[in-house]
Motif scaffolding. Structure first.
Motif, PDB file in Angstrom:
ATOM      1  N   LEU A 175       0.969  -1.186  -0.053  1.00 42.01           N
ATOM      2  CA  LEU A 175      -0.015   0.000   0.121  1.00 42.01           C
ATOM      3  C   LEU A 175       0.951   1.071  -0.013  1.00 42.01           C
ATOM      4  CD1 LEU A 175      -2.938  -0.442   2.436  1.00 42.01           C
ATOM      5  CD2 LEU A 175      -3.304   0.466   0.060  1.00 42.01           C
ATOM      6  N   LYS A 176       0.591   2.201  -0.803  1.00 41.91           N
ATOM      7  CA  LYS A 176       1.227   3.382  -1.041  1.00 41.91           C
ATOM      8  C   LYS A 176       1.278   4.302   0.352  1.00 41.91           C
ATOM      9  CE  LYS A 176       2.674   6.904  -4.185  1.00 41.91           C
ATOM     10  NZ  LYS A 176       2.087   7.727  -5.362  1.00 41.91           N
ATOM     11  N   GLY A 177       2.468   4.839   0.802  1.00 37.70           N
ATOM     12  CA  GLY A 177       2.410   5.758   1.903  1.00 37.70           C
ATOM     13  C   GLY A 177       3.242   5.396   2.915  1.00 37.70           C
ATOM     14  N   GLU A 178       3.707   6.380   3.960  1.00 38.13           N
ATOM     15  CA  GLU A 178       4.719   5.898   4.945  1.00 38.13           C
ATOM     16  C   GLU A 178       4.055   5.199   5.739  1.00 38.13           C
ATOM     17  OE1 GLU A 178       6.856   9.518   5.909  1.00 38.13           O
ATOM     18  OE2 GLU A 178       7.736   9.733   4.138  1.00 38.13           O
ATOM     19  N   GLN A 179       2.885   5.399   6.082  1.00 41.67           N
ATOM     20  CA  GLN A 179       2.191   4.874   7.344  1.00 41.67           C
ATOM     21  C   GLN A 179       1.976   3.139   6.972  1.00 41.67           C
ATOM     22  OE1 GLN A 179       1.032   6.906   5.307  1.00 41.67           O
ATOM     23  NE2 GLN A 179      -1.214   7.091   5.134  1.00 41.67           N
ATOM     24  N   PHE A 180       2.196   2.659   5.600  1.00 39.76           N
ATOM     25  CA  PHE A 180       2.271   1.378   5.608  1.00 39.76           C
ATOM     26  C   PHE A 180       3.434   0.819   4.705  1.00 39.76           C
ATOM     27  CE2 PHE A 180      -1.912   3.261   4.100  1.00 39.76           C
ATOM     28  CZ  PHE A 180      -2.823   3.219   5.225  1.00 39.76           C
ATOM     29  N   PRO A 181       4.436   0.508   5.973  1.00 40.41           N
ATOM     30  CA  PRO A 181       5.728  -0.072   5.310  1.00 40.41           C
ATOM     31  C   PRO A 181       5.794  -1.265   4.826  1.00 40.41           C
ATOM     32  CG  PRO A 181       5.661   0.047   7.850  1.00 40.41           C
ATOM     33  CD  PRO A 181       4.213   0.613   7.307  1.00 40.41           C
ATOM     34  N   GLN A 182       4.970  -2.245   5.192  1.00 33.43           N
ATOM     35  CA  GLN A 182       4.862  -3.560   5.063  1.00 33.43           C
ATOM     36  C   GLN A 182       4.843  -3.890   3.448  1.00 33.43           C
ATOM     37  OE1 GLN A 182       1.786  -6.117   6.687  1.00 33.43           O
ATOM     38  NE2 GLN A 182       3.027  -7.849   6.565  1.00 33.43           N
ATOM     39  N   LYS A 183       5.718  -4.937   3.050  1.00 35.29           N
ATOM     40  CA  LYS A 183       5.637  -5.339   1.705  1.00 35.29           C
ATOM     41  C   LYS A 183       5.389  -6.814   1.898  1.00 35.29           C
ATOM     42  CE  LYS A 183       8.802  -2.007  -0.241  1.00 35.29           C
ATOM     43  NZ  LYS A 183      10.019  -1.697  -0.779  1.00 35.29           N
ATOM     44  N   VAL A 184       4.591  -7.442   1.028  1.00 31.55           N
ATOM     45  CA  VAL A 184       4.389  -9.023   0.973  1.00 31.55           C
ATOM     46  C   VAL A 184       4.360  -9.456  -0.412  1.00 31.55           C
ATOM     47  CG1 VAL A 184       2.951  -9.029   2.938  1.00 31.55           C
ATOM     48  CG2 VAL A 184       1.620  -8.688   0.807  1.00 31.55           C
ATOM     49  N   ARG A 185       4.448 -10.654  -0.520  1.00 32.55           N
ATOM     50  CA  ARG A 185       4.596 -11.424  -1.865  1.00 32.55           C
ATOM     51  C   ARG A 185       3.394 -12.581  -2.023  1.00 32.55           C
ATOM     52  NH1 ARG A 185       9.105  -9.515  -4.454  1.00 32.55           N
ATOM     53  NH2 ARG A 185       8.404 -10.851  -6.403  1.00 32.55           N
ATOM     54  N   THR A 186       2.903 -12.746  -3.013  1.00 31.39           N
ATOM     55  CA  THR A 186       1.663 -13.637  -3.360  1.00 31.39           C
ATOM     56  C   THR A 186       2.196 -15.126  -3.181  1.00 31.39           C
ATOM     57  OG1 THR A 186       2.070 -13.526  -5.413  1.00 31.39           O
ATOM     58  CG2 THR A 186       0.178 -11.984  -4.382  1.00 31.39           C
ATOM     59  N   ASP A 187       1.397 -16.083  -2.652  1.00 31.20           N
ATOM     60  CA  ASP A 187       1.611 -17.396  -2.623  1.00 31.20           C
ATOM     61  C   ASP A 187       1.440 -17.981  -3.942  1.00 31.20           C
ATOM     62  OD1 ASP A 187      -0.929 -17.567  -2.475  1.00 31.20           O
ATOM     63  OD2 ASP A 187      -1.184 -18.049  -0.504  1.00 31.20           O
ATOM     64  N   ALA A 188       1.302 -19.470  -3.921  1.00 21.88           N
ATOM     65  CA  ALA A 188       0.855 -20.158  -5.018  1.00 21.88           C
ATOM     66  C   ALA A 188      -0.454 -20.045  -5.564  1.00 21.88           C
ATOM     67  CB  ALA A 188       1.204 -21.642  -4.559  1.00 21.88           C
ATOM     68  N   ARG A 189      -1.222 -19.552  -4.907  1.00 20.51           N
ATOM     69  CA  ARG A 189      -2.530 -19.260  -5.062  1.00 20.51           C
ATOM     70  C   ARG A 189      -2.857 -17.826  -5.557  1.00 20.51           C
ATOM     71  NH1 ARG A 189      -6.451 -22.479  -0.632  1.00 20.51           N
ATOM     72  NH2 ARG A 189      -5.654 -24.371  -1.108  1.00 20.51           N
ATOM     73  N   GLY A 190      -1.715 -17.194  -5.474  1.00 19.92           N
ATOM     74  CA  GLY A 190      -1.958 -15.607  -5.741  1.00 19.92           C
ATOM     75  C   GLY A 190      -2.349 -14.911  -4.735  1.00 19.92           C
ATOM     76  N   GLU A 191      -2.616 -15.259  -3.274  1.00 21.28           N
ATOM     77  CA  GLU A 191      -3.081 -14.681  -2.109  1.00 21.28           C
ATOM     78  C   GLU A 191      -2.011 -13.980  -1.351  1.00 21.28           C
ATOM     79  OE1 GLU A 191      -6.858 -18.083  -1.893  1.00 21.28           O
ATOM     80  OE2 GLU A 191      -5.328 -18.041  -0.228  1.00 21.28           O
ATOM     81  N   PHE A 192      -2.463 -13.150  -0.669  1.00 20.27           N
ATOM     82  CA  PHE A 192      -1.485 -12.335   0.307  1.00 20.27           C
ATOM     83  C   PHE A 192      -2.271 -11.959   1.430  1.00 20.27           C
ATOM     84  CE2 PHE A 192      -3.127  -9.176  -2.426  1.00 20.27           C
ATOM     85  CZ  PHE A 192      -3.413  -8.289  -1.555  1.00 20.27           C
TER      86      PHE A 192
END
Length: 888
Positions: free
Chosen positions: A123-140
């Motif tokens: 999510l764009k913005g400094e208050q949302f620092p977390q980055k994730v990657r999708t799994d084998a089903r495309g879910e996160f």
């Protein structure tokens, strides 16, 4: 038929009794940790049926059983958890809920709906620092802060590219989202793929779609609850020897198939129950502290129950459990058939088997609950039969007694008949029995006289009760002695009436007679060692003394010559000792100038009057003691007020440091839990830094004042002696200082303070740099150049108390110009309510500040005071109020 009628009458009488004996309804309000009222919250108190809060966050629970204590409070609202609850002074329940961290589940697909694996989502913005990657089903799964809200305007980045609004599909509850990756990137990828590979991808996609029915998440969320249904945070849970820690909400995640047939244990706790929520993939563990002392169960020897309500509730519970069991069996059969019919992959098979096992465990729990409800129903039926049998026995006994009464009545009728025959004989022989007839006439007159005396005694008894109620209703009865004498005069002649209070240390009785007032200070003191006092004789011997001829009878109690009859003296006297719990507390006296005024007086009425008077004297002594203690306490608090004002910086010093300033400082009590603080520091580099702070300590009155002195001392020590200049470091040291001072590492308490701290310095360019750090308090500021009024929010963390999750304070830097304004406040002004329980609120506060921004500081203060006075007309101030405004 007779038993049914009896049962109906008993139920009706008990229902009327319950409503008649029932207490007041339970009322309350639900707010968040910022004081905002929350609607649509499900509230369950004790064993009452749950209710939903209204638009203004209030709820109402009928209390027909008259329960006076609240043992358990359970609340439910999406994305919120229970923070705390308390019974307020106005007998209302106030419940505070805390917004939980937001867990957003999502899926990334291409423009034709294929899931995309191993792509980065943010999510764009400094208050949302977390980055994730999708799994084998495309879910996160994204873990977002409590204040996060997902809308069409949210900016999602997929591999660094912003997803357009038409590519964002938000679920109904706002907790899930499907994102479509920008089509340009997908198109380039598909150009490099041959048709054969594309066909295989399509077939693979269909195979995945078949495997995803039903959609079973491989992740199982485990939630641990304490005995009081509160979540157990920071608890170690061992599964097959592997340790898991619950978070602040009592939760942790685990692979669903890893908990099947596993040994689950929690140190020092026993697992009382486990329940699966197979729809949302949750496992709930209910634990009990084995080290807690077991309280003996209360034994109810006698009780009454509304059988209709209880029986219907049990039948409804059984019906719900039966329907739930049918649904679970259908789901188990469906999953079992799928396992036998299809040949899913190993991973998918494990997920289905884990899901099947959770369904089976839920079915077992459901069947046990059904058996328990059935057992309660049978027990209730047995209880009904037992009470009906008891009532039958009572009816039989009443019938026997009725027969005996009838037999007695027949005998009486027979006697009356015989008597009538005798009267007839007497009439015939009237001449012979004239003497007997005269005697009967005389007896009739005596009975009439006796009836009159009974009526008189009854009236006197009512008069004594009325006078007694007047006695006990007046704590300072010495000011109302004339009124009491008028009431006693209605009962008997009491031209002189007085009440004496026994003072044990001085060994005297102090009398207050009619005509006495506090201004006159007139009272008569009788020493107990005075052998010539009739009052002293009655009190020492604890015997009521009734004299109807003073001149002839006084020498029986005191030495002859003790009374001077050359002066007018009362002829009749009564002295009655006032005794409570075998201890004499005073004396009541009545005098009349008439002889034999008390010859026909009722001793029982006098004793009843003396009992009331004894209670009045005891209440009066307690009232006097409490009044004296209250005066000492008030004097102490006023001295504490002087001490507290001495530590506050002179407001003239703040005015001198800025172009203009105002201070609205209005404690709720004599001393305050709010305080303001100002300091100027010259650093080694020659910079001149001005520090401003407004602090809201836990509580108000004396406890809050103690906290304010701790906070003021720590702030001066941190800056003046330790030389700390950074606002974050100042707040961290203040937090540690409060925890150390209150020994919070050893004691469980949440005492602390909310702080707004500013560091103000002038830069080389002439701009004013404002560094702000807040602990649950905002900073309001106005920029003349931009003509804007804005807010800087502080961190969601208080100073003091033990925090399970370590959060760091942050600094907000502003660059303003001379003439701009800063405002620091506590929450007292915004939280003040009116007679309709409506708060002023932070929005209204901002409007008042912004509307008067161009006025002088004194005029701004007057505008705030005027709005506050108008809003709270007719209600008391609920909290300390502090607003500090400066023009830099």
């Amino acid at each position: 038929m007779r038993l049914k009628l009896l049962f109906f009458l008993l139920s009706t009488l008990f229902t009327i009794y319950s409503f008649g004996q029932g207490g007041k309804a339970i009322q309350g309000v639900v707010t968040d940790d910022h004081g905002r009222k929350l609607p649509d919250v499900q509230v369950k108190i004790n064993d009452f049926d749950p209710v939903m809060t209204t638009k203004d966050g209030t709820f109402y629970i009928p209390n027909i059983l008259g329960e006076t204590s609240i043992n358990t409070v359970v609340v439910s609202k999406e994305r919120y958890s229970l923070g705390d609850w308390a019974m307020m002074d106005d007998a209302q329940v106030k419940i505070m809920m805390v917004k939980m961290d937001f867990q957003l589940r999502g899926k990334v697909v291409d423009h034709i709906g294929n899931p995309l694996t191993d792509v980065e989502v943010k999510l764009k913005g400094e208050q949302f620092p977390q980055k994730v990657r999708t799994d084998a089903r495309g879910e996160f799964v994204l873990h977002l802060p409590p204040y996060a809200e997902i809308t069409k305007e949210s900016n999602f980045l997929i591999d660094g590219m912003i997803t357009p609004k038409e590519g964002i599909h938000i679920g109904e509850n706002g907790n899930s989202v499907i994102l479509t990756k920008p089509q340009l990137l997908v198109a380039k990828t598909e150009e490099k793929v041959s048709p054969e590979i594309q066909q295989k991808v399509v077939e693979k996609r269909k195979e995945v779609e078949l495997q995803t029915e039903p959609d079973i998440s491989p992740v199982l969320v485990v939630v641990v609850y304490e005995e009081d249904i509160s979540t157990a945070s920071n608890v170690s849970v061992f599964i097959d020897g592997k340790e898991y820690k619950t978070n602040q909400h009592g939760e942790f995640e685990i692979l669903a198939d890893s908990i099947n047939n596993s040994e689950v244990s929690i140190p020092s706790h026993s697992i009382e129950n486990r329940r699966y929520d197979f729809e949302d993939n949750y496992l709930f563990l209910y634990i009990k502290d084995e080290n807690k002392e077991k309280k003996p169960e209360e034994v109810h020897l006698e009780y009454k129950e509304n059988f209709h309500l209880v029986f219907n509730a049990l039948e409804a519970e059984k019906q719900l459990l039966q329907e739930n069991g049918q649904y679970l069996r259908k789901e188990i059969m469906k999953i079992s058939e799928r396992l036998e019919r299809d040949a899913p992959s190993n991973m998918r098979k494990k997920e289905l088997e884990a899901y099947l096992q959770r369904l089976q465990e839920s079915l077992i729990d459901n069947d046990l609950a059904f058996e328990n409800a059935q057992y309660k129903t049978n027990k209730m039926l047995n209880r009904m039969r037992s009470q009906i049998m008891e009532k039958d026995e009572e009816i039989e006994q009443k019938e026997i007694e009725t027969q005996e009464v009838k037999r007695s009545l027949y005998i009486s009728v027979a006697v009356i008949v015989v008597f009538l025959i005798m009267v007839l004989v007497l009439v015939i022989l009237s001449r012979k029995f004239k003497k007997q007839r005269d005697e009967l006439d005389s007896l009739s007159k005596s009975l009439n006289q006796a009836r009159k005396e009974v009526v008189k005694v009854h009236e006197e008894t009512l008069a004594v009760t009325d006078i007694g109620q007047r006695f006990t209703a007046l704590l300072d009865f010495e000011q109302h002695i004339d009124e009491l004498q008028e009431g006693v005069n209605l009962l008997l002649d009491a031209s002189v009436f007085g009440i004496g209070i026994y003072h044990e240390q001085e060994q005297v009785i102090e009398f207050y007679d009619q005509g006495y007032t506090q201004k006159e200070g007139s009272s008569k003191v009788v020493r107990l060692d005075d052998q010539s006092s009739l009052a002293g004789w009655s009190f020492r011997n604890e015997v009521e003394l009734i004299i109807n001829d003073l001149k002839e009878e006084y020498h029986l109690y005191i030495p002859e010559g003790s009374i001077d009859f050359s002066e007018p003296q009362p002829r009749s006297m009564i002295f009655m000792p006032l005794i409570i719990g075998a201890q004499p507390v005073g004396l009541i006296k009545m005098q009349s100038m008439e002889k034999n005024a008390y010859k026909q007086v009722s001793i029982s009425n006098l004793k009843s009057l003396a009992s009331y008077a004894a209670i009045a004297v005891a209440n009066h002594k307690v009232y006097k003691e409490l009044k004296q203690k209250n005066r000492h306490i008030t004097d102490g608090i006023r001295y504490a007020q002087t001490i507290q004002f001495s530590i506050l910086p002179p407001f003239e010093l703040i005015q001198k440091g800025f172009q203009d300033a105002f201070l609205l400082y209005q404690p709720k009590d004599l001393v305050s839990g709010d305080f303001y603080w100002y300091n100027e520091v010259k650093t080694d580099k020659g910079k001149n830094i001005k520090y401003l702070a407004v602090v809201d300590c836990t509580g108000h009155g004396v406890p809050g004042a103690f906290m304010s002195m701790i906070g003021n001392t720590l702030l001066n020590e941190i800056i003046n002696f330790n030389g700390v200049t950074d606002t974050v470091e100042i707040m961290n040291l203040l937090n540690e200082g409060v925890q150390t001072t209150l020994r919070q590492e050893r004691r469980i308490n949440d005492d602390g303070m909310d702080v707004g701290l500013c560091a103000i310095e002038e830069t080389a360019s002439g701009m004013i740099k404002v560094s702000y750090t807040g602990a649950k308090r905002p900073l309001y500021y106005y920029s003349n150049s931009e003509k804007s009024f804005d807010i800087l929010y502080g961190d969601v963390k208080s100073i003091g108390s033990i925090h399970r999750v370590k959060k760091q304070f942050t600094t907000h830097n502003l660059y303003l110009q001379k003439g701009d304004m800063l405002f620091l406040t506590t929450d007292g002004y915004a939280d003040q309510n009116n007679p309709f329980k409506e708060k002023i609120g932070s929005v209204k506060l901002r409007e008042i500040l912004e509307k008067n921004i161009g006025k002088s500081g004194e005029e701004q203060k007057q505008a705030l005071e005027k709005a506050l006075k108008s809003h709270m007309a007719g209600v008391e101030q609920r909290d300390d109020i502090t607003i500090l405004g400066v023009r830099i």
